[in-house]
Enzyme design. Sequence first.
Site, PDB file in Angstrom:
ATOM      1  N   SER A 158     -29.175  14.311  14.906  1.00 45.60           N
ATOM      2  CA  SER A 158     -30.389  14.749  15.585  1.00 45.60           C
ATOM      3  C   SER A 158     -30.108  15.041  17.054  1.00 45.60           C
ATOM      4  O   SER A 158     -29.117  14.573  17.629  1.00 45.60           O
ATOM      5  CB  SER A 158     -31.461  13.660  15.493  1.00 45.60           C
ATOM      6  OG  SER A 158     -31.114  12.539  16.295  1.00 45.60           O
ATOM      7  N   ASP A 182       1.528   6.213  17.222  1.00 45.48           N
ATOM      8  CA  ASP A 182       0.944   5.458  16.124  1.00 45.48           C
ATOM      9  C   ASP A 182       0.445   4.093  16.601  1.00 45.48           C
ATOM     10  O   ASP A 182      -0.679   3.688  16.305  1.00 45.48           O
ATOM     11  CB  ASP A 182       1.972   5.289  15.005  1.00 45.48           C
ATOM     12  CG  ASP A 182       1.396   4.624  13.764  1.00 45.48           C
ATOM     13  OD1 ASP A 182       0.658   5.303  13.031  1.00 45.48           O
ATOM     14  OD2 ASP A 182       1.677   3.438  13.534  1.00 45.48           O
ATOM     15  N   HIS A 196       7.692   4.644   9.177  1.00 46.07           N
ATOM     16  CA  HIS A 196       7.260   4.333  10.540  1.00 46.07           C
ATOM     17  C   HIS A 196       8.523   4.096  11.350  1.00 46.07           C
ATOM     18  O   HIS A 196       9.467   3.472  10.871  1.00 46.07           O
ATOM     19  CB  HIS A 196       6.366   3.089  10.524  1.00 46.07           C
ATOM     20  CG  HIS A 196       5.818   2.682  11.860  1.00 46.07           C
ATOM     21  ND1 HIS A 196       5.506   3.595  12.843  1.00 46.07           N
ATOM     22  CD2 HIS A 196       5.526   1.450  12.372  1.00 46.07           C
ATOM     23  CE1 HIS A 196       5.026   2.938  13.899  1.00 46.07           C
ATOM     24  NE2 HIS A 196       5.046   1.641  13.639  1.00 46.07           N
ATOM     25  N   SER A 241       4.393  -8.803  -5.701  1.00 44.20           N
ATOM     26  CA  SER A 241       4.200  -7.395  -6.054  1.00 44.20           C
ATOM     27  C   SER A 241       4.975  -6.996  -7.300  1.00 44.20           C
ATOM     28  O   SER A 241       4.701  -5.951  -7.892  1.00 44.20           O
ATOM     29  CB  SER A 241       4.640  -6.493  -4.891  1.00 44.20           C
ATOM     30  OG  SER A 241       3.855  -6.719  -3.750  1.00 44.20           O
ATOM     31  N   SER A 256       0.819  -1.215   0.000  1.00 42.63           N
ATOM     32  CA  SER A 256       0.000   0.000   0.000  1.00 42.63           C
ATOM     33  C   SER A 256       0.855   1.268   0.000  1.00 42.63           C
ATOM     34  O   SER A 256       0.692   2.152  -0.842  1.00 42.63           O
ATOM     35  CB  SER A 256      -0.928  -0.011   1.215  1.00 42.63           C
ATOM     36  OG  SER A 256      -1.638   1.200   1.321  1.00 42.63           O
ATOM     37  N   GLN A 257       1.809   1.376   0.939  1.00 46.30           N
ATOM     38  CA  GLN A 257       2.652   2.564   1.007  1.00 46.30           C
ATOM     39  C   GLN A 257       3.674   2.607  -0.121  1.00 46.30           C
ATOM     40  O   GLN A 257       3.911   3.648  -0.723  1.00 46.30           O
ATOM     41  CB  GLN A 257       3.358   2.632   2.363  1.00 46.30           C
ATOM     42  CG  GLN A 257       2.460   3.027   3.519  1.00 46.30           C
ATOM     43  CD  GLN A 257       2.037   4.485   3.488  1.00 46.30           C
ATOM     44  OE1 GLN A 257       2.719   5.342   2.922  1.00 46.30           O
ATOM     45  NE2 GLN A 257       0.910   4.778   4.112  1.00 46.30           N
ATOM     46  N   GLU A 262       7.722  -6.238  10.604  1.00 46.62           N
ATOM     47  CA  GLU A 262       8.304  -7.462  11.136  1.00 46.62           C
ATOM     48  C   GLU A 262       9.377  -8.061  10.230  1.00 46.62           C
ATOM     49  O   GLU A 262      10.146  -8.930  10.654  1.00 46.62           O
ATOM     50  CB  GLU A 262       7.214  -8.510  11.383  1.00 46.62           C
ATOM     51  CG  GLU A 262       6.502  -9.018  10.141  1.00 46.62           C
ATOM     52  CD  GLU A 262       5.330  -8.180   9.683  1.00 46.62           C
ATOM     53  OE1 GLU A 262       4.511  -8.680   8.895  1.00 46.62           O
ATOM     54  OE2 GLU A 262       5.220  -7.002  10.128  1.00 46.62           O
ATOM     55  N   GLU A 267      -3.534   2.899  16.784  1.00 47.97           N
ATOM     56  CA  GLU A 267      -3.977   1.703  16.073  1.00 47.97           C
ATOM     57  C   GLU A 267      -4.646   0.702  17.016  1.00 47.97           C
ATOM     58  O   GLU A 267      -5.689   0.125  16.700  1.00 47.97           O
ATOM     59  CB  GLU A 267      -2.777   1.022  15.405  1.00 47.97           C
ATOM     60  CG  GLU A 267      -2.175   1.785  14.242  1.00 47.97           C
ATOM     61  CD  GLU A 267      -0.852   1.201  13.795  1.00 47.97           C
ATOM     62  OE1 GLU A 267      -0.361   1.634  12.733  1.00 47.97           O
ATOM     63  OE2 GLU A 267      -0.292   0.345  14.497  1.00 47.97           O
ATOM     64  N   GLU A 323     -22.879   2.619   8.970  1.00 46.65           N
ATOM     65  CA  GLU A 323     -23.071   4.053   9.206  1.00 46.65           C
ATOM     66  C   GLU A 323     -21.885   4.708   9.912  1.00 46.65           C
ATOM     67  O   GLU A 323     -21.863   5.936  10.078  1.00 46.65           O
ATOM     68  CB  GLU A 323     -24.360   4.281   9.981  1.00 46.65           C
ATOM     69  CG  GLU A 323     -25.607   3.956   9.162  1.00 46.65           C
ATOM     70  CD  GLU A 323     -26.899   4.388   9.836  1.00 46.65           C
ATOM     71  OE1 GLU A 323     -26.846   5.287  10.706  1.00 46.65           O
ATOM     72  OE2 GLU A 323     -27.947   3.836   9.497  1.00 46.65           O
TER      73      GLU A 323
END
Length: 338
Positions: A251, A190, A107, A52, A26-27, A83, A194, A230
């Site tokens: 509301s 962080d 990170h 990948s 992802s990063q 890891e 998480e 929701e």
Amino acid sequence: MKVFYDNDADISIIRGKKVTIVGYGSQGFAHANNLRDSGVEVTVGLHSGSGSAPKAEKAGFSVKPVAAAARDADVTMILAPDEKQAALYEEHVAPNLKKGAALAFAHGFNIHFGFIKPRGDLDVFMVAPKGPGHLLRSTYSEGGGVPSLVAIHQNASGKARDIALSYASAIGAGRAGIIETTFREETETDLFGEQTVLCGGLTSLALAGYETLTEAGYAPEMAYFECLHELKLIVDLMYEGGIQNMRYSISNTAEYGDLTRGPRVVNEQTKGEMKRILSEIQSGKFAREWMDENASGGKRFAALRAQASQHPIEEVGARLREMMPWIKAGRLVDKEKN
């Protein structure tokens, strides 16, 4: 707190360097593509047989074994899973980094807890986007950016912060704000966020709500909508303008229930457990537990993951999401690309 923007960064610095991105999850996917679109020469470093590699090659990147990619780089950004970083660094990266190169992370986990100990001649910095990689990429493509953290662990060249700010600007962070911090502060906050709120706290709360309603005889579909679906509506309102913005929009009945019943669910006992979790993070207990789990084969993690995937909320949710094609059309995660 110092905050930097594009005007504070010299993007030509990173454009003049060869950058290796280790990992294309992802990063890695987001960093590599954003850097390239900003005019930076990027190589993707992956181990032999990586699933990948076809994705990175299809995207037009030069893909090399990690050792070769690190050998050619002026800046090596390690975006492999936490890891796996220490072993990967010791075996493939450290022996091949040129003298005076820069080593970067998104990170601070491995640096802060001492699993990686860089050579003294290296600049070591962190650029940590405060959002998933898929959001980092989509926001950049739309002309925006994701706020990011920047920190310096070693400043061998005397220019580590300039390089870090240039890198952050090139991935789009300077459009939204680059906040200066430390490896310790980023890592510990962080992990805490998480575990207690964003992932652990939120999923446990949603599951407990779903189970309470279904065990009381309510339809699973109703429980899913009220306790999971929701959530996005509420979170978007808070993301846009904070908690009071959300309360302004709902509301009066919902707001009164929020103010009077919410503290009964998340109370002093909950906060006490949060403090214990923070202590485990600060002492390094969680980090050692996580690394030991992987060193022993990760069987407990695999069992927990499998058990969680079988929860009834997953089946109900998948079925209901099929009725809402607009969700798939606007998805951030496309497993064929990233």
